[in-house]
Enzyme design. Structure first.
Site, short mmCIF file in Angstrom:
data_model
loop_
_atom_site.label_atom_id
_atom_site.label_comp_id
_atom_site.label_asym_id
_atom_site.label_seq_id
_atom_site.Cartn_x
_atom_site.Cartn_y
_atom_site.Cartn_z
N GLY A 6 0.37 -1.17 -0.06
CA GLY A 6 0.08 -0.24 0.02
C GLY A 6 0.37 1.29 0.11
O GLY A 6 0.19 3.17 0.42
N SER B 252 1.99 2.65 -2.59
CA SER B 252 1.71 4.01 -4.38
C SER B 252 1.21 5.72 -3.34
O SER B 252 1.54 6.07 -4.06
CB SER B 252 1.19 3.03 -4.98
N ARG C 208 -1.27 -2.80 -6.34
CA ARG C 208 -1.96 -2.52 -7.44
C ARG C 208 -1.95 -1.88 -8.78
O ARG C 208 -1.68 -2.21 -9.79
CB ARG C 208 -4.05 -2.53 -7.72
N LYS D 263 0.86 3.79 -10.53
CA LYS D 263 0.85 5.02 -9.23
C LYS D 263 1.93 4.93 -8.60
O LYS D 263 2.65 5.53 -8.31
CB LYS D 263 -0.15 4.67 -8.90
N ASP E 151 -2.44 -7.29 -6.92
CA ASP E 151 -3.60 -6.94 -6.22
C ASP E 151 -2.96 -8.65 -5.13
O ASP E 151 -3.55 -9.66 -5.33
CB ASP E 151 -5.04 -7.75 -6.67
N SER F 136 -3.64 -1.83 11.75
CA SER F 136 -5.25 -1.49 12.44
C SER F 136 -5.99 -0.25 11.72
O SER F 136 -5.03 0.44 11.42
CB SER F 136 -4.94 -2.26 12.84
N TYR G 284 -15.50 -2.79 7.64
CA TYR G 284 -14.18 -2.53 8.03
C TYR G 284 -13.75 -2.96 9.22
O TYR G 284 -12.38 -2.83 9.40
CB TYR G 284 -14.33 -0.59 7.85
N LYS H 129 -10.59 -4.53 10.57
CA LYS H 129 -9.23 -4.33 11.55
C LYS H 129 -9.25 -4.86 13.25
O LYS H 129 -8.17 -4.56 13.21
CB LYS H 129 -9.46 -2.91 12.01
N SER I 198 -5.10 11.14 3.56
CA SER I 198 -4.34 10.76 2.95
C SER I 198 -5.86 10.73 1.37
O SER I 198 -6.71 11.18 1.70
CB SER I 198 -4.38 9.82 2.71
N1 LIG Z 1 -6.64 7.64 6.54
C1 LIG Z 1 -7.08 7.34 8.05
O1 LIG Z 1 -7.57 8.40 8.65
C2 LIG Z 1 -7.08 5.83 8.57
C3 LIG Z 1 -6.97 6.05 9.52
C4 LIG Z 1 -7.27 4.47 10.14
C5 LIG Z 1 -6.80 3.53 9.30
N2 LIG Z 1 -5.80 3.56 8.22
C6 LIG Z 1 -5.20 2.27 8.00
O2 LIG Z 1 -4.00 2.88 7.05
C7 LIG Z 1 -3.84 2.07 6.14
C8 LIG Z 1 -3.24 3.00 4.99
O3 LIG Z 1 -4.39 4.33 4.60
P1 LIG Z 1 -4.78 5.20 3.92
O4 LIG Z 1 -4.99 6.50 4.19
O5 LIG Z 1 -2.83 6.32 3.43
O6 LIG Z 1 -4.87 4.35 2.47
P2 LIG Z 1 -4.54 5.25 1.14
O7 LIG Z 1 -4.27 6.75 1.30
O8 LIG Z 1 -6.28 4.30 0.13
O9 LIG Z 1 -3.67 4.11 0.28
C9 LIG Z 1 -4.02 2.41 0.10
C10 LIG Z 1 -3.10 2.19 -0.41
O10 LIG Z 1 -3.41 0.38 -0.55
C11 LIG Z 1 -2.93 0.27 -1.66
N3 LIG Z 1 -4.18 -1.20 -2.28
C12 LIG Z 1 -5.41 -1.07 -2.22
N4 LIG Z 1 -5.89 -2.32 -2.10
C13 LIG Z 1 -4.92 -2.98 -2.20
C14 LIG Z 1 -4.91 -4.71 -2.41
N5 LIG Z 1 -5.87 -4.81 -3.16
N6 LIG Z 1 -3.81 -4.82 -3.06
C15 LIG Z 1 -2.53 -4.30 -3.20
N7 LIG Z 1 -2.33 -2.84 -2.39
C16 LIG Z 1 -3.72 -2.40 -2.09
C17 LIG Z 1 -3.95 0.90 -3.01
O11 LIG Z 1 -2.96 1.03 -4.30
P3 LIG Z 1 -3.96 1.01 -4.94
O12 LIG Z 1 -5.40 1.11 -5.30
O13 LIG Z 1 -3.12 0.80 -6.31
O14 LIG Z 1 -3.93 -1.05 -5.19
C18 LIG Z 1 -2.75 1.90 -1.96
O15 LIG Z 1 -1.12 2.40 -2.31
C19 LIG Z 1 -4.80 1.39 5.50
O16 LIG Z 1 -4.88 0.33 6.17
C20 LIG Z 1 -6.79 2.38 6.13
O17 LIG Z 1 -7.58 0.86 6.57
C21 LIG Z 1 -6.09 4.50 7.85
#
Ligand SMILES: NC(=O)c1ccc[n+]([C@@H]2O[C@H](COP(=O)([O-])OP(=O)(O)OC[C@H]3O[C@@H](n4cnc5c(N)ncnc54)[C@H](OP(=O)(O)O)[C@@H]3O)[C@@H](O)[C@H]2O)c1
Length: 349
Positions: free
Chosen positions: A19, A21, A44, A48, A74, A180, A194, A198, A229
């Protein structure tokens, strides 16, 4: 004696980040690369990933010979994910020093509006992606010689010293870091797709932590609160109003700050890492057998949680009851989207 010894030194080490990218994975990759690590990043989308690699390379650590490579896969699919093994072979890599599982996404909606595909997608994207990657790479992380110094005649005291790494020269520790969320401790309306995945990551981490420690692999679980993000922006597009109110008005922290807090937590050797105060408080409320951080204070918080937790939950329930009454019953996705459009219009005026 140094008060603080860095338990997560990455200079010259090799790590894999899923994740990466965009969002948290990318922010972690940039900071770890700037500290001298070499990286393989996975998600994926090929394009990116290529541009992520370019932006990571701009953060090179002076004087270090480093690389960053990528793999598009994936991670929900074990077979496609297993392409990581021939890639390691091609790069001549035998051991991995750290692994971050950041892939994941949230699409909050009312449960009554979700399809069974939505529910499956949540579990696959957040939980299965993480388990697949750990399963594929864990044998490249364990120290198979770690148990060599143990003898069948060792006493319980010897076992205690080894379990807590007392006395002996600090072994080389490898790290698995699972991302998580704070909803693992208190899940609420909107996160039926979701939150359970987690909570499963927390449970998965607790199990493999016990098994892998004798092989000098530490398993850490991160419970972030909101951070800005690309994924957070997508999450907010469908987030129902009732969910937002329970979540509170806390402002998301920046993704770079979030990555920095996580790395600091690892350097301190924490097994559970929180990126904001409320995450730590919520975990303390349900303390149980969890790893401690400021343990004495947490015991008091656990007591407070036991007293007020039920009341807070009742207050939330009353609020939801009133909200649905005002809205006049069943709230469709279209109604949520209209509410959001009205909010944006109000904010612009
Ligand atoms: N943002 C928040 O407030 C928050 C809070 C608590 C926890 N989190 C957790 O923190 C983590 C990162 O969050 P983020 O906000 O940085 O997310 P994000 O910006 O959506 O980035 C998610 C990354 O995961 C990759 N991804 C998604 N599905 C995938 C798959 N099936 N196979 C391989 N890669 C995959 C995406 O790239 P592609 O789509 O190109 O594959 C992307 O690089 C996540 O686990 C999220 O649940 C986030």
């Amino acid at each position: 004696m140094a008060l603080f010894s860095n338990k997560f030194e990455v200079k010259g080490k090799l790590g894999v980040i899923s994740g990466a990218s965009q969002g948290l994975g990318l922010a972690l990759a940039k900071q770890l690369y700037s500290q001298g690590a070499s990286l393989i990043i996975i998600s994926r989308d090929d394009n990116k990933l290529k541009s992520a690699c370019e932006s990571i390379r701009k953060n090179a650590c002076e004087g270090m010979k480093q690389f960053v490579e990528y793999m598009a896969a994936d991670l929900r699919d074990y077979k496609s994910s297993s392409a990581i093994l021939p890639l390691l072979g091609k790069l001549g890599i035998e051991k991995i020093d750290f692994l971050f599982c950041c892939a994941g996404s949230a699409h909050p909606r009312y449960f009554l509006n979700m399809t069974h595909e939505d529910l499956e997608f949540g579990l696959q994207t957040n939980y299965i992606t993480c388990v697949n990657l750990v399963h594929l790479l864990v044998k490249r992380m364990i120290d198979t010689n770690a148990l060599e110094s143990c003898s069948k005649q060792d006493s319980a005291i010897d076992d205690f010293k080894k379990a807590f790494r007392i006395g002996a020269k600090e072994p080389q520790i490898r790290h698995i870091v699972l991302v998580s969320s704070v909803v693992a401790f208190y899940n609420f309306i909107g996160y039926a797709e979701y939150g359970p995945s987690k909570a499963a990551i927390k449970s998965f981490g607790d199990s493999i932590r016990q098994e892998l420690r004798p092989y000098n692999v530490d398993v850490h679980v991160v419970f972030p609160g909101n951070f800005s993000s690309e994924g957070y922006a997508v999450e907010n597009k469908t987030k129902p109003e009732a969910c937002k109110v329970i979540e509170g008005s806390s402002k998301p922290i920046s993704v770079d700050k979030c990555a920095g807090i996580i790395i600091k937590g690892l350097q301190h050797g924490y097994m559970y890492i929180f990126t904001d105060f409320i995450g730590w408080v919520l975990e303390s409320f349900s303390l149980g057998l969890d790893p401690r951080q400021w343990g004495i204070v947490q015991v008091f918080l656990a007591l407070i949680g036991a007293i007020i937790g039920g009341i807070v939950d009742q207050i939330h329930q009353v609020y939801i009851q009133g909200y649905f009454r005002k809205e006049g019953g069943f709230i469709t996705d279209e109604k949520v989207s209209k509410e959001k459009a009205d909010d944006t219009e109000d904010a612009e005026n």
